[in-house]
Write a protein that holds these residues in place. Sequence first.
Motif, PDB file in Angstrom:
ATOM      1  N   GLY A  46       0.817  -1.213   0.000  1.00  0.00           N
ATOM      2  CA  GLY A  46       0.000   0.000   0.000  1.00  0.00           C
ATOM      3  C   GLY A  46       0.848   1.259   0.000  1.00  0.00           C
ATOM      4  N   ASP A  47       1.912   1.265   0.798  1.00  0.00           N
ATOM      5  CA  ASP A  47       2.789   2.429   0.891  1.00  0.00           C
ATOM      6  C   ASP A  47       3.517   2.688  -0.425  1.00  0.00           C
ATOM      7  OD1 ASP A  47       4.042   4.595   2.207  1.00  0.00           O
ATOM      8  OD2 ASP A  47       5.683   3.326   2.900  1.00  0.00           O
ATOM      9  N   VAL A  48       4.036   1.632  -1.045  1.00  0.00           N
ATOM     10  CA  VAL A  48       4.728   1.781  -2.333  1.00  0.00           C
ATOM     11  C   VAL A  48       3.764   2.335  -3.387  1.00  0.00           C
ATOM     12  CG1 VAL A  48       5.786   0.493  -4.244  1.00  0.00           C
ATOM     13  CG2 VAL A  48       6.478   0.034  -1.879  1.00  0.00           C
ATOM     14  N   THR A  49       2.548   1.840  -3.389  1.00  0.00           N
ATOM     15  CA  THR A  49       1.575   2.256  -4.389  1.00  0.00           C
ATOM     16  C   THR A  49       1.137   3.699  -4.179  1.00  0.00           C
ATOM     17  OG1 THR A  49       0.840  -0.050  -4.480  1.00  0.00           O
ATOM     18  CG2 THR A  49      -0.575   1.590  -5.543  1.00  0.00           C
ATOM     19  N   ALA A  50       0.834   4.068  -2.936  1.00  0.00           N
ATOM     20  CA  ALA A  50       0.457   5.449  -2.647  1.00  0.00           C
ATOM     21  C   ALA A  50       1.633   6.386  -2.922  1.00  0.00           C
ATOM     22  CB  ALA A  50      -0.012   5.585  -1.203  1.00  0.00           C
ATOM     23  N   GLY A  51       2.855   5.936  -2.617  1.00  0.00           N
ATOM     24  CA  GLY A  51       4.034   6.750  -2.909  1.00  0.00           C
ATOM     25  C   GLY A  51       4.193   6.999  -4.389  1.00  0.00           C
ATOM     26  N   ALA A  52       3.889   6.005  -5.211  1.00  0.00           N
ATOM     27  CA  ALA A  52       3.957   6.180  -6.661  1.00  0.00           C
ATOM     28  C   ALA A  52       2.902   7.179  -7.129  1.00  0.00           C
ATOM     29  CB  ALA A  52       3.774   4.836  -7.360  1.00  0.00           C
ATOM     30  N   ALA A  53       1.702   7.115  -6.544  1.00  0.00           N
ATOM     31  CA  ALA A  53       0.651   8.082  -6.897  1.00  0.00           C
ATOM     32  C   ALA A  53       1.082   9.489  -6.484  1.00  0.00           C
ATOM     33  CB  ALA A  53      -0.666   7.700  -6.228  1.00  0.00           C
ATOM     34  N   SER A  54       1.700   9.597  -5.327  1.00  0.00           N
ATOM     35  CA  SER A  54       2.177  10.890  -4.851  1.00  0.00           C
ATOM     36  C   SER A  54       3.262  11.459  -5.770  1.00  0.00           C
ATOM     37  CB  SER A  54       2.706  10.747  -3.422  1.00  0.00           C
ATOM     38  OG  SER A  54       3.165  11.969  -2.932  1.00  0.00           O
ATOM     39  N   ALA A  55       4.098  10.583  -6.306  1.00  0.00           N
ATOM     40  CA  ALA A  55       5.162  11.016  -7.220  1.00  0.00           C
ATOM     41  C   ALA A  55       4.600  11.647  -8.491  1.00  0.00           C
ATOM     42  CB  ALA A  55       6.061   9.831  -7.565  1.00  0.00           C
ATOM     43  N   SER A  56       3.333  11.387  -8.790  1.00  0.00           N
ATOM     44  CA  SER A  56       2.721  11.979  -9.984  1.00  0.00           C
ATOM     45  C   SER A  56       2.679  13.506  -9.907  1.00  0.00           C
ATOM     46  CB  SER A  56       1.315  11.423 -10.212  1.00  0.00           C
ATOM     47  OG  SER A  56       0.387  11.937  -9.264  1.00  0.00           O
ATOM     48  N   HIS A  57       2.934  14.063  -8.722  1.00  0.00           N
ATOM     49  CA  HIS A  57       3.004  15.530  -8.567  1.00  0.00           C
ATOM     50  C   HIS A  57       4.353  16.082  -9.016  1.00  0.00           C
ATOM     51  CE1 HIS A  57      -0.850  16.208  -6.638  1.00  0.00           C
ATOM     52  NE2 HIS A  57      -0.662  15.053  -6.014  1.00  0.00           N
ATOM     53  N   GLY A  58       5.313  15.194  -9.298  1.00  0.00           N
ATOM     54  CA  GLY A  58       6.594  15.623  -9.818  1.00  0.00           C
ATOM     55  C   GLY A  58       7.602  16.089  -8.788  1.00  0.00           C
ATOM     56  N   VAL A  59       7.292  15.877  -7.505  1.00  0.00           N
ATOM     57  CA  VAL A  59       8.227  16.258  -6.448  1.00  0.00           C
ATOM     58  C   VAL A  59       8.451  15.066  -5.523  1.00  0.00           C
ATOM     59  CG1 VAL A  59       7.628  18.721  -6.494  1.00  0.00           C
ATOM     60  CG2 VAL A  59       6.405  17.170  -4.948  1.00  0.00           C
ATOM     61  N   VAL A  60       9.550  15.118  -4.786  1.00  0.00           N
ATOM     62  CA  VAL A  60       9.839  14.098  -3.783  1.00  0.00           C
ATOM     63  C   VAL A  60       8.797  14.219  -2.678  1.00  0.00           C
ATOM     64  CG1 VAL A  60      11.529  13.328  -2.077  1.00  0.00           C
ATOM     65  CG2 VAL A  60      12.299  14.150  -4.318  1.00  0.00           C
TER      66      VAL A  60
END
Length: 136
Positions: free
Chosen positions: A58-72
Amino acid sequence: MDFEQLKRYRNEQNAFARKLGIQVTDIGPGYARAVKAAHEDETNPAHTVHGGVYFTLGDVTAGAASASHGVVSATVCADYHYLRSAHAGDTLTAEAREVKSGKTLCVYDVRITDQTGTLLGSGVYTYILLDKPLKF
């Protein structure tokens, strides 16, 4: 944003996810999907998949979605609910959908299912967007 390039970057640069066999299969604006085959060495004494596997997927997947904003970004907190057990040999699929996009905090609803589409668990993961552009 080139989401295919971002997906490749996430899969290549996340050593822990690679070690666990987690593969991000799709990323879009505020969305990601990842899959993982469950193995015998990831089970607990009850012979079901250990809860840490679900939480990390879940964390890896949500982190990938968060990365869609283009920032760390970084996980701030998470709340995961274990609903059903998976077993070695099952395929776990996680989908993360953004439910709040703020200036600094973003919140994701994550649902994990097995190969039959049965809901195994769900969680809410919150990320902080850091003032550091992703470079890939």
